[in-house]
Design a protein around this motif. Structure first.
Motif, PDB file in Angstrom:
ATOM      1  N   TYR A  57       0.844  -1.190   0.000  1.00  0.00           N
ATOM      2  CA  TYR A  57       0.000   0.000   0.000  1.00  0.00           C
ATOM      3  C   TYR A  57       0.887   1.251   0.000  1.00  0.00           C
ATOM      4  O   TYR A  57       1.778   1.411   0.842  1.00  0.00           O
ATOM      5  CB  TYR A  57      -0.913   0.017   1.226  1.00  0.00           C
ATOM      6  CG  TYR A  57      -1.751  -1.224   1.336  1.00  0.00           C
ATOM      7  CD1 TYR A  57      -2.796  -1.458   0.440  1.00  0.00           C
ATOM      8  CD2 TYR A  57      -1.485  -2.183   2.322  1.00  0.00           C
ATOM      9  CE1 TYR A  57      -3.569  -2.623   0.528  1.00  0.00           C
ATOM     10  CE2 TYR A  57      -2.251  -3.329   2.421  1.00  0.00           C
ATOM     11  CZ  TYR A  57      -3.284  -3.549   1.512  1.00  0.00           C
ATOM     12  OH  TYR A  57      -4.042  -4.692   1.607  1.00  0.00           O
ATOM     13  N   VAL A  91      -2.872   5.788  -6.072  1.00  0.00           N
ATOM     14  CA  VAL A  91      -2.761   5.439  -4.654  1.00  0.00           C
ATOM     15  C   VAL A  91      -3.296   4.020  -4.486  1.00  0.00           C
ATOM     16  O   VAL A  91      -4.436   3.724  -4.898  1.00  0.00           O
ATOM     17  CB  VAL A  91      -3.568   6.396  -3.759  1.00  0.00           C
ATOM     18  CG1 VAL A  91      -3.502   5.931  -2.292  1.00  0.00           C
ATOM     19  CG2 VAL A  91      -3.062   7.810  -3.881  1.00  0.00           C
ATOM     20  N   THR A  92      -2.479   3.175  -3.899  1.00  0.00           N
ATOM     21  CA  THR A  92      -2.928   1.813  -3.581  1.00  0.00           C
ATOM     22  C   THR A  92      -3.245   1.774  -2.084  1.00  0.00           C
ATOM     23  O   THR A  92      -2.382   2.077  -1.252  1.00  0.00           O
ATOM     24  CB  THR A  92      -1.848   0.782  -3.911  1.00  0.00           C
ATOM     25  OG1 THR A  92      -1.509   0.892  -5.301  1.00  0.00           O
ATOM     26  CG2 THR A  92      -2.349  -0.622  -3.638  1.00  0.00           C
ATOM     27  N   TYR A  93      -4.461   1.431  -1.753  1.00  0.00           N
ATOM     28  CA  TYR A  93      -4.922   1.490  -0.362  1.00  0.00           C
ATOM     29  C   TYR A  93      -5.696   0.216  -0.035  1.00  0.00           C
ATOM     30  O   TYR A  93      -6.048  -0.583  -0.918  1.00  0.00           O
ATOM     31  CB  TYR A  93      -5.804   2.716  -0.143  1.00  0.00           C
ATOM     32  CG  TYR A  93      -7.083   2.709  -0.943  1.00  0.00           C
ATOM     33  CD1 TYR A  93      -8.291   2.297  -0.363  1.00  0.00           C
ATOM     34  CD2 TYR A  93      -7.099   3.082  -2.291  1.00  0.00           C
ATOM     35  CE1 TYR A  93      -9.476   2.273  -1.099  1.00  0.00           C
ATOM     36  CE2 TYR A  93      -8.266   3.065  -3.026  1.00  0.00           C
ATOM     37  CZ  TYR A  93      -9.449   2.659  -2.424  1.00  0.00           C
ATOM     38  OH  TYR A  93     -10.620   2.623  -3.157  1.00  0.00           O
ATOM     39  N   TYR A  94      -5.990   0.025   1.239  1.00  0.00           N
ATOM     40  CA  TYR A  94      -6.744  -1.150   1.674  1.00  0.00           C
ATOM     41  C   TYR A  94      -8.221  -0.785   1.720  1.00  0.00           C
ATOM     42  O   TYR A  94      -8.638   0.131   2.418  1.00  0.00           O
ATOM     43  CB  TYR A  94      -6.270  -1.611   3.047  1.00  0.00           C
ATOM     44  CG  TYR A  94      -7.074  -2.761   3.596  1.00  0.00           C
ATOM     45  CD1 TYR A  94      -7.002  -4.016   2.984  1.00  0.00           C
ATOM     46  CD2 TYR A  94      -7.909  -2.586   4.701  1.00  0.00           C
ATOM     47  CE1 TYR A  94      -7.751  -5.081   3.475  1.00  0.00           C
ATOM     48  CE2 TYR A  94      -8.662  -3.643   5.190  1.00  0.00           C
ATOM     49  CZ  TYR A  94      -8.578  -4.893   4.582  1.00  0.00           C
ATOM     50  OH  TYR A  94      -9.330  -5.944   5.068  1.00  0.00           O
ATOM     51  N   ALA A 187     -10.520   6.188   2.348  1.00  0.00           N
ATOM     52  CA  ALA A 187      -9.314   5.426   2.690  1.00  0.00           C
ATOM     53  C   ALA A 187      -8.148   5.805   1.783  1.00  0.00           C
ATOM     54  O   ALA A 187      -6.994   5.878   2.223  1.00  0.00           O
ATOM     55  CB  ALA A 187      -9.592   3.927   2.591  1.00  0.00           C
ATOM     56  N   ALA A 188      -8.435   6.045   0.496  1.00  0.00           N
ATOM     57  CA  ALA A 188      -7.384   6.471  -0.426  1.00  0.00           C
ATOM     58  C   ALA A 188      -6.882   7.864  -0.061  1.00  0.00           C
ATOM     59  O   ALA A 188      -5.683   8.154  -0.109  1.00  0.00           O
ATOM     60  CB  ALA A 188      -7.899   6.449  -1.856  1.00  0.00           C
ATOM     61  N   LYS A 191      -4.742   7.652   3.116  1.00  0.00           N
ATOM     62  CA  LYS A 191      -3.458   7.019   2.814  1.00  0.00           C
ATOM     63  C   LYS A 191      -2.514   8.003   2.122  1.00  0.00           C
ATOM     64  O   LYS A 191      -1.328   8.111   2.464  1.00  0.00           O
ATOM     65  CB  LYS A 191      -3.673   5.788   1.920  1.00  0.00           C
ATOM     66  CG  LYS A 191      -2.409   4.959   1.692  1.00  0.00           C
ATOM     67  CD  LYS A 191      -1.919   4.382   3.012  1.00  0.00           C
ATOM     68  CE  LYS A 191      -0.696   3.517   2.831  1.00  0.00           C
ATOM     69  NZ  LYS A 191      -0.201   2.991   4.110  1.00  0.00           N
TER      70      LYS A 191
END
Length: 521
Positions: A57, A91-94, A187-188, A191
């Motif tokens: 992430y 953006v890589t997020y959970y 969330a993105a 992050k």
């Protein structure tokens, strides 16, 4: 609009850099900061996990150069707004809803936040680690000043101005303005902000520099007139013309202390420093303004040059005017059946006055002489029985015109002193009492050591001769008045980044003003 109405009463110097100048320099500051952080054009932020492997992430983005806005309403004295823009990337997020990794595209996201300016002292070695180019400029300036004045390097102090990015908390809603589209998942968003906030956290060597200042340390060596010995900085917003907002270095020169109430002194400078028309090409195209308190230049440099030429005579200051005056009197007395008294007075007056709104000073004055002959009867009740009074003068007119060569970062003013003496003219020529008889036949001229003509004619001619002698002496003194400021070292904030030109005295205050032109590296 005209020049600033700010008066430098508490400070000796102001270098006010306009928002447009700051924008020009930020590109170079951004490259230097990225180089120190070892950042590529494409930013990749993927924190390391406990096992040392990168997290899945994070973000990959292209960053635009950092932007700094000086036009912050109701900000503190040393506060600016910083904008960090992500031009493109992902953006890589959970994603908790789907319990999986998700990707959000980045398209001109930005976050703006308030931060403070601060300054830190460093030595040349530390500066080389922070800003190699700035260190080289400092070295060149110090070396030049050392060669000119024979000073050791410990006389110099180096400070740098930087943004306190370490205090920026991008997750705190009360100190930032986030421009991320509302359809981006929360969330993105969180992050991205947390990763950018971590990027800004840095040690001393990663401070985001806005300028390097080389100055003389007070008390270690005698300081030239234009040696910067200490400074504070100030941000002045101009809401009606944001480009004219300024970041100012407010300094003291040649050992003079900064004001005790520095905040109060900064607040007192309420007017804008730069005419907006000087920034957009309508009247000019400058980066900022250098202002020097008139007393520093006039009383600490120019007047001592006049005083030296005039044999150490000190001037009297009155606003924009400086007045030199020297007068000598002597009395010659003889006695027979009456007292014969001759009083001689001779001297000169010289006035040097700032001409507001111009690049020159007016020089006016006069060379004068007077004779008074009196006859008195003897005894306690002696009476004046005759009087002759002769006086005359020659006017002095001229100017001191100043200019500064363009295309150089060194502070240099080239003064040109022009003057002329007018013809002698009689201001008094009077006779009364028995003196009218003395005019025709008298031994009194022998008291003066001269003969020829009536006593009044002799006295008038003598006044003219003495005025001529004084004029000759002043011409000789003026011919030695070489006003060359190149012997004085002045290292302005910004190092070799600025050239100064278009010297003039402020039309409002009489302080010295020069336009500052940014010179790209």
């Amino acid at each position: 609009m005209t020049d600033s109405r700010n008066a430098l009463t508490d400070f000796d110097l102001c270098l006010a850099l306009a928002q447009t100048s700051l924008d020009s320099q930020l590109g170079y500051a951004w490259k230097a900061w990225k180089r120190r952080r070892q950042l590529d054009e494409t930013l990749k932020l993927y924190p390391l996990k406990k096992d040392g492997t990168p997290s899945p992430y994070g973000l990959t983005a292209t960053l635009a150069p950092l932007r700094v806005d000086l036009n912050v309403p109701d900000a503190k004295l040393a506060q600016v707004k910083v904008t960090l823009t992500l031009q493109s990337g992902t953006v890589t997020y959970y994603d908790e809803d789907n319990d999986e990794a998700a990707v959000a595209p980045i398209d001109n996201w930005s976050v703006s936040f308030l931060t403070d300016l601060d300054k830190k002292p460093v030595d040349l070695e530390a500066l080389r680690a922070i800003d190699p180019a700035g260190a080289q400029t400092a070295q060149n300036l110090i070396g030049s000043a050392m060669q000119q004045a024979g000073l050791p390097d410990d006389v110099f102090s180096i400070e740098y101005l930087f943004l306190e990015l370490t205090n920026a908390n991008l997750l705190m809603a009360d100190n930032h303005d986030v421009n991320i589209p509302p359809d981006v998942p929360q969330a993105a968003r969180v992050k991205a902000l947390s990763l950018l906030g971590g990027l800004l956290q840095s040690g001393d060597s990663d401070d985001f520099l806005l300028g390097t200042v080389v100055r003389r340390n007070a008390g270690q060596q005698q300081l030239p007139t234009f040696a910067l010995t200490d400074f504070v900085f100030d941000v002045h917003a101009v809401p009606e013309a944001p480009a004219a907002s300024t970041l100012s270095y407010l300094g003291a020169l040649a050992g003079r202390p900064l004001p005790a109430d520095r905040d109060g002194a900064r607040v007192a400078l309420q007017d804008r420093w730069i005419d907006p028309a000087m920034l957009d090409g309508s009247k000019g195209l400058v980066s900022g303004l250098l202002a020097i308190r008139k007393e520093v230049f006039v009383d600490n440099y120019l007047m001592p040059q006049f005083a030296k030429a005039l044999g150490g005579l000190q001037p009297q200051a009155d606003g924009l005017n400086r007045r030199f005056q020297r007068e000598e009197s002597q009395s010659n007395r003889s006695r027979d059946i009456i007292d014969h008294i001759i009083d001689l007075t001779k001297g000169f007056e010289l006035n040097v006055a700032i001409r507001p709104g111009s690049a020159s000073m007016d020089v006016t004055g006069r060379v004068y002489c007077s004779f008074i002959y009196r006859e008195h009867t003897l005894g306690p009740a002696g009476m004046e029985t005759a009087k002759l009074d002769a006086a005359g003068e020659a006017p002095i007119t001229g100017s001191v015109a100043l200019s500064t060569p363009g295309g150089t970062s060194a502070f240099r003013l080239d003064p040109q002193f022009d003057y002329s003496f007018g013809d002698f003219h009689t201001t008094r020529n009077e006779a009364s009492g028995f003196g009218k008889v003395e005019e025709a036949f008298s031994e009194i001229p022998k008291l003066l050591g001269i003969t020829g003509g009536t006593l009044l004619e002799i006295m008038t001619r003598s006044a003219s001769d003495i005025v001529g002698e004084l004029e000759s002496g002043l011409r000789q003194a003026f011919s030695k008045l070489e006003l060359d400021l190149s012997q004085h070292s002045f290292v302005p904030p910004g190092g070799g980044a600025f050239a100064f030109q278009n010297f003039r005295f402020s039309g409002e205050t009489g302080d010295l003003l020069l336009d500052a032109i940014y010179k790209a590296p």
